[in-house]
Design a protein around this motif. Structure first.
Motif, PDB file in Angstrom:
ATOM      1  N   LYS A   1      39.752  42.323  47.237  1.00  0.00           N
ATOM      2  CA  LYS A   1      41.035  41.812  47.876  1.00  0.00           C
ATOM      3  C   LYS A   1      40.979  40.978  46.248  1.00  0.00           C
ATOM      4  O   LYS A   1      42.061  40.261  45.400  1.00  0.00           O
ATOM      5  CB  LYS A   1      40.826  40.671  49.147  1.00  0.00           C
TER       6      LYS A   1
ATOM      7  N   VAL B   1      42.287  43.042  44.168  1.00  0.00           N
ATOM      8  CA  VAL B   1      43.796  43.303  44.187  1.00  0.00           C
ATOM      9  C   VAL B   1      44.647  42.082  43.690  1.00  0.00           C
ATOM     10  O   VAL B   1      45.979  42.139  42.710  1.00  0.00           O
ATOM     11  CB  VAL B   1      43.966  43.894  45.124  1.00  0.00           C
ATOM     12  N   LEU B   2      44.173  40.564  43.968  1.00  0.00           N
ATOM     13  CA  LEU B   2      45.021  39.773  43.615  1.00  0.00           C
ATOM     14  C   LEU B   2      45.261  39.236  41.898  1.00  0.00           C
ATOM     15  O   LEU B   2      46.357  38.985  41.824  1.00  0.00           O
ATOM     16  CB  LEU B   2      44.056  38.214  44.049  1.00  0.00           C
TER      17      LEU B   2
ATOM     18  N   ALA C   1      45.222  41.491  39.157  1.00  0.00           N
ATOM     19  CA  ALA C   1      46.143  43.024  39.360  1.00  0.00           C
ATOM     20  C   ALA C   1      47.172  42.203  39.787  1.00  0.00           C
ATOM     21  O   ALA C   1      48.021  42.914  38.432  1.00  0.00           O
ATOM     22  CB  ALA C   1      45.480  44.179  39.253  1.00  0.00           C
TER      23      ALA C   1
END
Lengths: 304, 304
Positions: free
Chosen positions: A145, A148-149, A151
């Motif tokens: 997570k 992803v945050l 990116a």
């Protein structure tokens, strides 16, 4: 550790990561899945290895260190950010954009490889940045997570409400009367957003809290704007002996500048205020911010 | 349900999603974070809403349905894939690339907005595709890994060892003697990879197993190559009355073609074999593959 020594260590980590992610290939039609054709690889490497100061990836690694994060997890995002910065330079230099023949004393990508291959080298670096970010995220599933945050933070600041928005307004501005709001928008997005991106990405990877995110965002924005205002001031001071009064446009480049729009003294005052605000925003990090303080100081003196 | 009705439902879902992700904005210097400047937004929408058949996003939604996945989770990835396809068309049409004035009967992006804004519209669509993919991934945290894998599959097939690799070789090929291996590489990557991407992305979102991934990959590759060979054959049949013998290059476009390199009859046989292989690869999905079968049939007849 001394600032310069630490800076060089960060740069080495970035260079090694880039070399690992994008080694020169040999075949034009690779029969191995995931292999990059040799010529495309060469055009991407030409600009990515053109000897920049690696300001953005260094910021990402330094912010990760400051926040007590795992530097190993941050290396690929740092390299990916440099790919994004490099693609934007390749496309900025193209005919139809700035149409530049030289960058940092070397021929621009399209002057060496032609416009078509330069467009693809830029597209390739942008897409490969995300490919590397996603690959790296999968390699750190325990912090998926966070990655992803990170990116997402990079995509947001690099994209159509970030850097590309600034580039678009900058290009559009050539046909518009000078306007201070627009100039601030262009600099905030074209420049400051890509300095904020690494700070926020580091925050995501290291699990920063809300107050820390706010401070990182403030630091990036202030440093980015102050740097741009100083840039305009240096241009004016360089031109002052040559030219008379100004009209809101930088005569030499046909672009708006801060001193032309708000006056030299007010620009200097704004720059000073922004550098102070940048320093102040680091207070919540205490002594762990020693590198960031030094970084801002060096950037202000243009010694990075 | 009938094929055409289902196709139109998928297209409607894609159009609605695109409109939700990229509505026309009004302000040039938006003071709201994350808002796209009006002109940049307009240039992106001009090409994204140019009335394509939405083949790639339809494939993604259909594959998701076939695998029993949640179609709601697939809508944004489908729209993102269309953004990537559209950016590649904008950049392909630029001077230095194909230098086309028209596409689908409308002026190309750079003919309407100028080269600089067209470059940025393309960059914007590519970056925004990933921004949307990452945003969507965060909106489905229960399936975060699936969405990261889907984005990674798309990045891989769209990127420097996928579509961009094919584009680069295609451009480079203009100065090389014709070669069948290279032609196969170009078509596999420039065309087939972006047809395979939606199938693999759907597989990631829906949690396909290894055998299903293999079948999806095979179907995309066969359909993409067969379509390209037929394209070349149609060109030759159209040109046959006008021209005599051929030399490995398509005389009209200065590009290599299958019939020129391996002969008309062998090209026809290869196309037939690939269409059969595509159909056969769907066997593991049984009756759930009814739409894919019809899709391949329609694509072969050029009725999509």
């Amino acid at each position: 550790m001394e600032y310069r020594e630490q800076y060089d260590r960060y740069v080495s980590a970035v260079e090694e990561t880039i070399e690992r992610l994008l080694p020169q290939t040999e075949r034009e039609c690779p029969d191995v899945d995931g292999m990059i054709p040799a010529h495309l690889c060469k055009t991407m490497r030409y600009s990515l290895l053109a000897g920049g100061k690696r300001v953005r990836p260094v910021l990402l690694l330094a912010a990760c260190d400051m926040l007590g994060g795992d530097i190993e997890q941050a290396k690929v995002p740092a390299a990916a950010l440099e790919m994004i910065h490099t693609y934007s330079l390749i496309h900025d230099d193209l005919p139809g954009m700035d149409d530049d023949d030289y960058r940092r004393g070397r021929l621009t990508n399209h002057k060496v490889y032609g416009v078509g291959h330069a467009i693809l080298a830029g597209d390739g670096l942008l897409n490969y940045a995300y490919e590397c970010l996603l690959q790296n995220a999968m390699g750190h599933e325990e912090n998926l997570k966070g990655h992803v945050l990170a990116a997402k933070a990079i995509a947001g600041r690099a994209g159509v409400s970030g850097m590309i928005a600034g580039q678009s307004l900058d290009l559009l501005s050539e046909h518009m009367p000078p306007d201070l709001n627009r100039l601030a928008y262009i600099h905030a997005h074209k420049t400051a957003d890509l300095l904020t991106a690494p700070l926020l990405a580091a925050g995501c990877i290291a699990g920063a809290d809300d107050a820390q995110f706010k401070a990182l965002s403030k630091f990036g924005m202030c440093v980015g704007l102050a740097f741009q205002i100083d840039d305009d001031l240096l241009d004016v001071e360089g031109d002052a002996q040559l030219m008379g009064k100004r009209t809101g446009m930088d005569a030499q480049r046909g672009k708006m500048t801060w001193p032309a729009l708000m006056g030299v003294e007010a620009s200097r005052a704004k720059s000073r205020a922004l550098w102070s605000e940048a320093e102040a925003s680091l207070s919540c990090f205490g002594e762990r911010a020693w590198f960031m303080h030094a970084f801002a100081g060096q950037l202000r003196e243009r010694k990075n």
